[in-house]
Design an enzyme around this catalytic site. Structure first.
Site, PDB file in Angstrom:
ATOM      1  N   CYS B  94       0.878  -1.175   0.015  1.00 38.13           N
ATOM      2  CA  CYS B  94      -0.037  -0.090   0.021  1.00 38.13           C
ATOM      3  C   CYS B  94       0.830   1.063   0.095  1.00 38.13           C
ATOM      4  CB  CYS B  94      -1.074  -0.063   1.222  1.00 38.13           C
ATOM      5  SG  CYS B  94      -2.145   1.239   0.987  1.00 38.13           S
ATOM      6  N   HIS B 227      -3.580  -5.277   0.805  1.00 36.37           N
ATOM      7  CA  HIS B 227      -2.885  -5.606   2.152  1.00 36.37           C
ATOM      8  C   HIS B 227      -2.832  -6.928   2.569  1.00 36.37           C
ATOM      9  CE1 HIS B 227      -2.432  -1.377   4.212  1.00 36.37           C
ATOM     10  NE2 HIS B 227      -3.236  -1.222   3.275  1.00 36.37           N
ATOM     11  N   GLU B 229      -1.255  -8.437   5.024  1.00 38.65           N
ATOM     12  CA  GLU B 229      -1.550  -8.700   6.452  1.00 38.65           C
ATOM     13  C   GLU B 229      -2.629  -8.630   6.885  1.00 38.65           C
ATOM     14  OE1 GLU B 229      -0.782  -5.940   5.114  1.00 38.65           O
ATOM     15  OE2 GLU B 229      -1.124  -4.183   6.480  1.00 38.65           O
TER      16      GLU B 229
END
Lengths: 780, 277, 171
Positions: B94, B227, B229
């Site tokens: 990002c 993303h 994560e």
């Protein structure tokens, strides 16, 4: 005291300062001090005695609220409420909640106003030592199609921008909120913000001078943005009505510049200071600076533990030169905190902020600086270049003040006339779904980061409440909902309060969580108006009754405690028309096992739909009556406390035992809208339909009223194989579920009544207006 | 073996304004990779000993001027550049992706030049920040990109995006063709069934060629707008998505431990694991 | 016939974007002495369906007054200019940066037409107008502006990324 003529003259001098004192207050201040106050002192008291800071009108009414309980660690009083939620990973954990309004600034500069709201509310939670795990926003806007529609639309865009720009950049997820539109907000929008935090019980930090300051020297450290005049006057603004455009123009001195970038760095650096203090067992005090700035924060920290303060304003980093002492000491400049730490620890604190996290480069002239010391004198003393600009016993500042207000009954709305049902209920349903109040909120929440921190379990738009699993590896789930319906407020201030509590709890229960604690933000017009003050008092009574009578499941009739809150008065238009009485309530719920949480999305064809909650045909404030007649009638839904509590407890129990496939609350729009929403929650690729039968009409008397009345309840989806068990369990709990239909393959919502289809609509018919109602209405 | 065993650890870089350091570190740990959060102004010398870097999401300098533009000028980016040249695995997520592009590390065809931009999202009916779950298709050849080497060819991943400036664009006429020829386009936006499309329902920001993730020519640096994560655990997958991951998630109701299992984004972090590599 | 009018909008409060950019240029990109000050303004270019310049100015003024997303008097100061006119106070070189795909102007245009009935607004463009003021030791302000205008590499340029933006230097 001086002679009467001198007193008159002294009062006159004070009033001439134009700080917002009433003649009585000017008198009171002169009496307290026994002399003419300096400008700095007068400014300080004008802020401390504003409604915003003093609760002078509301305090005695608010006493009725249940704020205590077995698990309450800190109730209303400090920056945020703290409630214990149990042991996980060998530590006792607490939830921290704060809830405030930022209404007037958001009307004037929507993006900055709303952003500052988020910025302020997270500080309240951080300064308890907690990590902020989420924010929420309850927004009330003017009518986008009304005479001031353009302004209303721009405010929508600006406020939403401000909230995402601040919250997303700070890195706290948005866990939900609600949006409502009403003409009464045309000139006074409501922006209520909530911050939620998590802290281990042994790590709660208090906003007070530690007792150790009696034995060793303690410094006062100011941290963050350099003080400027842009925040000056913020608190008094929040307590004064927006009188006219001229006033708006003049109030621009109060425009604050939010800076989430600086806040992020302050948050990381402060966490480092806290960790170091804990590691070395250094007793410290920490508080955020809000309304009243340095004066308010430092005097409250001293007063809370019986110390005094000596502050030297020459040591305060300022953004621009030539700020008067009254500005430096009272300015509401954003992004600041205040520490009291032992003098030997001071260099560590300064190094972390100024060197490790380079505050002076993050924002021009931002830093941590020692601005004074704790004294044992119990006096509050402020110097500016050798001149003492403030000197008084510290308790004088924090002593509560009180203003008596008159109460008059709220005017009763007209009784509902007999109206024929709408000819085509398909049209009624699609119109209701496409209304500003009922349509999809995606246009708001898509701008919010729901994922940051990685704890999301259920997000905005997925269910009645947002759910997170905030402790990695632990089963703890937390659920949050914020509610309040301005239409009910306008018609019946008591039920508006009770319904706000009940709906927030119901939403939390609908995802399977146990309502654990509440916050409230009470948004009203002028307390000087007896009807408005009466509405406020009724709202508080409604909240109080609901919090007590919908007691916490598993407790011995212990109310769900209201651990924090805020009162916002003077929300009215140029012409003095108050906003719809708007008690807005946030409920936090606890899930022992977040993997059990539920959503309203239809799961399985062939499963059974149950309705819990009789339809009483109460149509006051309903969306259906609005499209039918455009006028507001009496008879808002009531909270039948026994019924409601048993239903809420039943939902929690069934969800916890894994007996439900989905669950959705019934509120605004009625059961038919809830049913449609359960269908719409599926993506186009996995649509399921529903076939329902209009049930026992009872008090609703007519099919249309049965379908659209907003009496509280739940819709539950239950697997066929479990139907018997669910019915038996509910019967055991004293709930009579009504089997109203089934989930079908295909994509139609069909509702039959007396053999014919009262409703027959496809998924795309339902979805088109619902998902595009606001298209083109807002910038961006 | 370099000092402190750092060559087998990943540095998660905290730029001023980054805000995903903690969960990114956690995702690495869950993938069996040791990781430290390193602040932008810590010793560049020590940083250079790390075996890999993650530039996490957030708002470095609050996206002032352009997202990633100011952070790209930070001194620590020199250590990242050196690491890229040494072939270390580097993942920009990002805002980290924006920084890599603004620093000229990705696409990196003409070394050091800024060859692309991440422009403001473009979709009908709205601008600004946008957060939702999307699908990605792994379109690079097996092993082409170090960071996606554990993904199957054409594998479809549900994953969230959250950005205001995520649209890969270039003013160079033949760059996109070159990227395809070089097999540098690693992940593209697609629908639940793996069909790549520029429809706004599928490509959420109008990115050229529906690009979500690009690697450098060597394949060791990945710039990725979504993303991973936030999709590293099963519990993070929205239960209503049309994907087997969501089916698994719904199936784990009442079995909390299963929800702590791997999510679709986990393997990007596992790819840092030197033991397996 | 149409007339183009520029609306230039400045913040009354400190502009954190300009301050951060200035700080990075000085400390990380070696512009310590060369750069005096960096200022930033919002720039809008209205194309109004009239040949009458005064009328076009009046229309733009009206939209600016009625749309606080363009100009909010509580935080902005605005002025109306002819395109590329260099007015206002202060010295320095102007760098006008515009997005190639001007999403911001497009949504503002839609809003002005939808909400204010601005049917005579033919087109709208937006941009950021930077003013680069040279430091005491800088002899060639234009080359200073050229140096920081376009991002070519990590070390060179900042204000515009030419892959997504265009820039013009004037004044």
């Amino acid at each position: 005291m001086p002679a009467p003529t001198d007193v008159e003259q002294a009062v006159g001098l004070l009033l001439d300062l134009d700080l917002g004192f009433s003649p009585n207050e000017a008198m009171r201040l002169l009496k307290k001090l026994g002399r003419q106050p300096t400008l700095a002192e007068a400014t300080l008291f004008s802020i401390m005695w504003s409604e915003h800071c003093s609760y002078k009108s509301s305090r005695s009414t608010l006493k009725a609220l249940p704020t205590d309980g077995e698990h309450v660690v800190l109730g209303p009083g400090e920056d945020a409420g703290v409630v214990r939620i149990g042991e996980w990973g060998g530590r006792s954990w607490c939830l921290v909640m704060a809830h405030e309004s930022h209404n007037h600034p958001s009307q004037i500069v929507p993006a900055e106003g709303a952003a500052t709201g988020i910025g302020g509310i997270v500080r309240d939670v951080y300064c308890m030592g907690a990590d902020v795990v989420g924010v929420m926003d309850a927004l009330r806007f003017g009518n986008p199609d009304g005479e001031r529609g353009v302004a209303a639309r721009e405010i929508v865009t600006g406020v939403v921008d401000g909230i995402w720009q601040y919250g997303n950049a700070l890195g706290v997820p948005n866990l939900g909120g609600d949006v409502a539109f009403d003409d009464s907000f045309n000139e006074n929008c409501l922006v209520n913000v909530i911050a939620l935090g998590l802290v281990a019980e042994d790590a709660v930090v208090r906003s007070r001078v530690p007792g150790e300051a009696a034995a060793e020297p303690y410094d006062v450290i100011l941290v963050g943005k350099p003080t400027d005049s842009s925040g000056f006057g913020g608190a008094t603004m929040a307590s004064r009505a927006l009188e006219d455009d001229e006033e708006v123009e003049q109030d621009r001195g109060a425009v604050q510049v939010p800076d989430p970038f600086l806040k992020r760095m302050l948050t990381l650096a402060s966490a480092r200071v806290l960790a170091l203090a804990r590691e070395r067992e250094v007793p410290v005090g920490w508080k955020d600076l809000g309304a009243g700035g340095i004066a308010c924060a430092t005097s409250e920290m001293a007063a809370a533990s019986g110390f005094g303060m000596q502050i030297d304003l020459a040591l305060v980093p300022v953004a621009e030169g030539d700020l008067g002492p009254e500005v430096v000491v009272c300015s509401e400049t954003q992004e600041r905190y205040c520490w009291v730490v032992p003098r030997w620890f001071t260099p560590e604190v300064l190094k972390i902020y100024n060197d490790d996290f380079e505050l002076p480069h993050i924002y021009h002239n931002a830093r941590a600086a020692v601005i004074g010391k704790v004294t044992k004198s119990r006096r509050y003393q402020v110097d500016m270049e050798g001149e003492r600009v403030c000197d008084m016993p510290v308790e004088l500042i924090t002593e509560p003040v009180r203003e008596e207000r008159n109460i008059a009954p709220w005017p009763a709305p007209p009784a509902q006339p007999q109206l024929p049902p709408m000819a085509d209920l398909n049209v009624a349903l699609t119109e209701v779904l496409a209304s500003f109040d009922q349509c999809s909120r995606e246009f708001v929440y898509r701008h919010y980061d729901t994922e940051v921190k990685g704890c999301a379990v259920v997000r905005s738009g997925e269910a009645d409440a947002g759910v997170i699993a905030p402790l990695p590896g632990e089963s703890l789930g937390l659920a949050f909902s914020v509610d309040g319906n301005p239409r009910y407020g306008r018609l019946d201030p008591y039920w508006a309060g009770a319904l706000a509590v009940a709906e927030a709890m119901r939403n939390v229960a609908a995802v399977g969580a146990t309502p654990w604690s509440l916050t409230d933000c009470l948004n009203y017009g002028s307390p000087e108006d007896p009807e408005t003050f009466g509405a406020f008092a009724e709202g508080v009574r409604g909240i109080s009754d609901a919090a007590r009578r919908l007691w916490r499941k598993g407790s011995d009739r212990e109310p769900v405690p209201i651990i924090s809150g805020n009162v916002s008065f003077y929300n009215h238009s140029t012409s003095g028309k108050a906003v719809a009485p708007s008690p807005i309530v946030c409920c936090a719920g606890v899930l022992q096992d977040y993997s059990r949480c539920l959503t309203p999305r239809l799961k399985r064809a062939g499963s059974i739909i149950y309705l819990l909650g009789p339809r009483y045909g109460e149509m006051g404030g309903s969306e259906y009556m609005r499209i039918l007649t455009g006028v507001w009638w009496a008879a808002v839904p009531q909270v039948r406390f026994e019924e409601e509590r048993v239903r809420i407890h039943a939902a929690i129990e069934l969800a916890g035992d894994g007996l439900l496939l989905s669950c959705h609350d019934i509120s605004s729009g009625g059961m038919l809208v809830s049913a449609a929403e359960m269908m719409l929650a599926n993506d186009p690729g996995q649509v399921l339909g529903m076939e329902l039968e209009v049930g026992d009409l009872g008090a609703a008397t007519r099919a249309d009223l049965w379908l659209f009345c907003e009496s509280p309840g739940f819709l539950m989806e239950v697997d066929c194989a479990l139907a018997g068990e669910v019915e038996a369990r509910l019967a055991g709990m004293g709930v009579r579920p009504e089997r109203v239909g089934a989930v079908t393959h295909g994509d139609r919502l069909v509702v039959r009544h007396l053999g014919s289809a009262a409703i027959d609509l496809g998924y795309t018919d339902l979805k088109s207006g619902w998902s595009s109602a606001v298209a083109g209405a807002f910038v961006g | 073996m370099s000092r402190d065993g750092l060559d087998r650890r990943v540095a998660v870089l905290g730029f001023p304004g980054s805000n995903c350091e903690v969960e990114t570190q956690r995702a690495l740990l869950a993938a069996g990779v040791k990781a430290d959060i390193v602040r932008w102004n810590e010793s560049p010398d020590r940083l250079s000993h790390y075996g890999g870097f993650v530039l996490p999401g957030g708002f470095s300098y609050q996206d002032r001027v352009r997202a990633g533009a100011l952070a790209a000028k930070e001194t620590i980016v020199e250590a990242v550049t050196a690491g890229a040249e040494e072939g270390k695995p580097i993942l920009g997520i990002c805002n980290g992706c924006q920084i890599l592009v603004e620093a000229g590390l990705v696409p990196g065809i003409r070394e050091g030049d800024v060859e692309m931009a991440l422009a403001p999202n473009h979709r009908p009916g709205g601008a600004g920040y946008y957060c939702r779950w999307v699908f990605l298709k792994h379109v690079a050849s097996p092993g082409r990109c170090l960071l996606t080497r554990l993904l199957g060819q054409s594998e479809v991943l549900p994953i969230p995006i959250a950005h205001a400036e995520g649209r890969f664009v270039t003013s160079s006429n033949d760059l996109v063709a070159t990227l395809r020829e070089n097999d540098q386009v690693v992940l593209r936006y697609c629908d639940a069934h793996g069909r790549v499309s520029s429809s706004p329902d599928v490509n959420p920001n109008g990115s050229v060629d529906d690009i979500a993730g690009l690697c450098n020519p060597r394949g060791n640096v990945l710039a990725l707008m979504p993303h991973p994560e936030r999709a590293a655990w099963l519990r993070q997958v929205p239960e209503g998505m049309e994907t087997l991951w969501a089916t698994d998630r719904s199936g784990a109701a009442g079995r909390g431990q299963d929800l702590e299992n791997e999510g679709p984004g986990r393997r990007l972090f596992e790819a840092f694991g030197w033991e397996q590599g | 016939m149409s007339t183009k009018i520029a609306l230039v909008v400045r913040l009354k409060v400190p502009d954190t974007t300009a301050l951060s950019a200035e700080d990075v240029l000085r400390r990380k990109m070696g512009y310590g002495d060369r750069l005096g000050r960096l200022r930033r303004e919002d720039w809008w270019l209205f194309e109004v369906d009239t040949g009458d310049g005064a009328r076009a100015r009046a229309r733009v003024g009206e939209w600016a007054r009625r749309c606080t997303s363009l100009v909010n008097p509580n935080k902005h100061r605005a002025r109306v200019e002819l395109p590329r006119e260099k007015s206002g106070s202060g010295s320095g070189v102007r760098v006008l940066v515009r997005d190639r795909d001007d999403v911001r102007a497009r949504s503002m245009l839609a809003f002005l037409r939808y909400s204010l009935g601005a049917s005579d607004l033919l087109s709208l463009r937006s941009g950021t107008l930077w003013t680069v003021e040279p430091g005491a030791g800088e002899k060639d302000p234009r080359s200073l502006a050229e140096g920081i205008a376009a991002t070519r590499s990590r070390r060179r340029g900042l204000l515009a990324n030419p892959h997504a933006q265009t820039f013009e230097i004037y004044g």
